[in-house]
Write an enzyme that holds these catalytic residues in place. Structure first.
Site, PDB file in Angstrom:
ATOM      1  N   LYS A 124       1.076  -0.612   0.405  1.00  0.00           N
ATOM      2  CA  LYS A 124      -0.139  -0.173   0.084  1.00  0.00           C
ATOM      3  C   LYS A 124       0.973   1.036  -0.258  1.00  0.00           C
ATOM      4  CE  LYS A 124      -3.812   1.753   2.552  1.00  0.00           C
ATOM      5  NZ  LYS A 124      -5.102   1.741   4.211  1.00  0.00           N
ATOM      6  N   SER A 200      -9.555   1.752   2.497  1.00  0.00           N
ATOM      7  CA  SER A 200      -8.653   2.464   1.539  1.00  0.00           C
ATOM      8  C   SER A 200      -7.658   1.833   0.810  1.00  0.00           C
ATOM      9  CB  SER A 200      -7.505   3.366   2.936  1.00  0.00           C
ATOM     10  OG  SER A 200      -7.373   2.999   3.405  1.00  0.00           O
ATOM     11  N   SER A 224      -9.576  -1.016   6.473  1.00  0.00           N
ATOM     12  CA  SER A 224      -9.279  -1.034   5.324  1.00  0.00           C
ATOM     13  C   SER A 224      -8.056  -1.921   4.106  1.00  0.00           C
ATOM     14  CB  SER A 224      -8.306   0.232   5.263  1.00  0.00           C
ATOM     15  OG  SER A 224      -8.372   1.543   5.640  1.00  0.00           O
TER      16      SER A 224
END
Length: 560
Positions: A124, A200, A224
């Site tokens: 990420k 996210s 997330s």
């Protein structure tokens, strides 16, 4: 509390007006009624200024373990693939999942193969990789932030033989549950382009699901990891609080920060967690019970319950279906029914399956929101402090102090969290003890059950909002989506999402009538006791090994 010096340098900026102004910022405004007090506190504050300024002028300290070995692990072939078709008709980034591509692998491999030998891993885009720009999904950071350290999880992946293939798009400031807010562009669901992957860790979900990489490391402050995994048909796990070091990963809030695997199957998730888990000596999230790396259980080789009958691999296990989780607002009743059907199948695996009630679960998301806004708001306003950990001062200095230009580049979710924090601290007391109460309530239920079962997200992947949507319309796309996820960020329990079936979108979310034919993944969340990852993997692996989630076929029966 003592002071180290009262010496003041020439040109010191602290004045009596400074002291009076600061007094006005305390609560509803404090005044100094004695002029001598003002003079005295001015002298002391001026000395404090010079003392701190002398420290800030020094070179920042970087722990040796975070300094990358660039000869052994060089960063190669960095590129920034654009979404869309190029001149030759090919697509490097069809779903928008890549923030950037590069290759890092061990150039000094020995004959001993690591656990991740040959596996490609994406990170990420909030995970620090030295020498590679890190956007955190926003263009509010200028110039672009280029970390000079490797996060602990990066080093552990590389030393285990993994190949880091790049950074996956993340939502702006890692603060959206949908997948349309990143500065690198919207991320499309591999099962239905134009629909969300969830956020996210949006790019991680897309890149693992479409086969661009084998594994991903996501980050989770309110779901997330689990929400994108559920929307994209993946296995994702938010580990027990502190099990995976969050060192040199962009933080939203110390007590709600988690890093963890997002993979195609339970085995890979267990393998990746096995590699990245364990105390690193730098992150004080790792509290009592957290193992050292050498003592991390070999999760990937413990997927079967010892001595279990292959026909009844979960015999003796007790599974609790959390009643209140199926009563949450905006939960699609079709999703609720799908998850209940999947949970009932644990009976065929030998487990006892019963409904269990935790009444506080109904208000748990509100408890999480309040505590996150109070504590996390300080971090998002540049006031993170109070922990024994490595602080990313280079990022802080690029982002703060905030300017009007930076503030206008924040998404509604970020602005909302800042306003919530300021308002909360100004007008209301905190809710931290309620968070402890809900943790103890889940603990009590888990005293009687090996796991709790919940829907991971409230509905299947919905559409991206129109570019012209208002702030409220954008936030509405994910309202209620993670009500069953966020609470476990506050309580610290490990939570795994497992794909268990598919559904078309609800008619109200159709773009055309053909949407009725879509098969969008549904996730079942399995929550366990603190440090109970082995048990979660065993329960999830038994279900996965018996049933084909895409068609709900009993593989074991088909094989005989």
């Amino acid at each position: 509390m003592s002071v180290v010096s009262l010496a003041v340098k020439e040109g010191n900026p602290v004045t009596e007006d400074t002291v009076r102004r600061l007094g006005q910022k305390i609560s509803t405004g404090m005044e100094f009624k004695n002029n001598q007090d003002v003079k005295d506190y001015t002298a002391i504050l001026a000395a404090f200024h010079d003392s701190v300024e002398s420290i800030l002028a020094m070179e920042d300290y970087i722990p040796p373990s975070l300094k990358p070995d660039l000869e052994r692990f060089p960063r190669e072939n960095i590129s920034y693939p654009k979404k869309g078709t190029d001149f030759y008709g090919s697509q490097e980034n069809p779903l928008g999942g890549w923030a950037c591509k590069f290759t890092i692998e061990d150039k000094k491999k020995t004959s001993n193969k690591g656990l991740l030998e040959g596996k490609t891993v994406v990170l990420k885009d909030c995970v620090s990789v030295a020498g590679v720009p890190c956007t955190l999904g926003t263009d509010a950071i200028s110039p672009p932030w280029v970390p000079f350290v490797d996060a602990t999880v990066v080093t552990r992946v590389l030393e285990a033989g993994g190949i880091i293939a790049g950074k996956a798009s993340t939502e702006s400031m890692c603060q959206s549950a949908s997948s349309f807010t990143s500065v690198t562009g919207p991320v499309d669901n591999p099962y239905a382009p134009g629909r969300t992957t969830g956020g996210s860790s949006s790019g991680c979900g897309a890149l693992v699901a479409d086969g661009s990489c084998d594994m991903a490391i996501g980050a989770d402050q309110g779901g997330s990891i689990r929400m994108p995994s559920a929307f994209c048909g993946l296995v994702g796990i938010k580990p027990t609080f502190g099990l995976v070091p969050y060192t040199a990963i962009g933080s939203n809030e110390w007590q709600h920060d988690y890093a963890g695997p997002m993979c195609k199957n339970v085995h890979d998730a267990a393998l990746l967690l096995q590699v990245i888990a364990g105390v690193d000596g730098l992150d004080d999230r790792a509290g009592a019970g957290c193992p050292f790396p050498a003592d991390v259980p070999p999760y990937s080789s413990l997927l079967s319950v010892p001595g279990a009958d292959p026909a009844l691999p979960l015999q003796g296990k007790r599974v609790g279906i959390l009643k209140e989780a199926f009563e949450m607002p905006v939960l699609d009743p079709r999703v609720a029914e799908k998850v209940k059907e999947a949970a009932a199948l644990f009976k065929e695996l030998g487990a006892v399956v019963e409904e269990v009630s935790v009444p506080l679960h109904a208000i748990a998301p509100t408890i999480w929101m309040a505590t996150n806004r109070y504590a996390g708001g300080k971090t998002r306003l540049g006031q993170a402090s109070g922990h024994r950990q490595y602080y990313q001062n280079d990022l802080h200095d690029l982002l703060f102090p905030l300017t009007q230009e930076k503030w206008e580049k924040f998404i509604p979710a970020t602005i909302n969290s800042q306003l919530n924090s300021l308002y909360g601290w100004e007008t209301m007391s905190g809710a931290m003890n309620k968070l402890m109460e809900i943790q103890h309530a889940y603990n009590a239920a888990l005293d009687n059950y090996d796991c709790l079962i919940l829907p991971t997200v409230a509905f299947v992947a919905n559409t991206h909002p129109a570019p012209s949507a208002t702030a409220l319309q954008k936030i509405q796309k994910s309202v209620g989506q993670g009500l069953n996820c966020c609470t476990f960020n506050g309580t610290g329990h490990p939570a795994l999402t497992l794909p268990i079936g598919t559904l078309p979108p609800a008619p109200a979310d159709w773009v055309t009538e053909k949407d009725a034919e879509l098969k969008l993944p549904v996730g079942m969340q399995i929550v366990g006791r603190w440090w109970g990852e082995t048990g979660l993997f065993q329960i999830a692996s038994a279900w996965e090994g018996r049933f084909d989630w895409k068609s709900r076929v009993d593989r074991w029966m088909a094989s005989i």
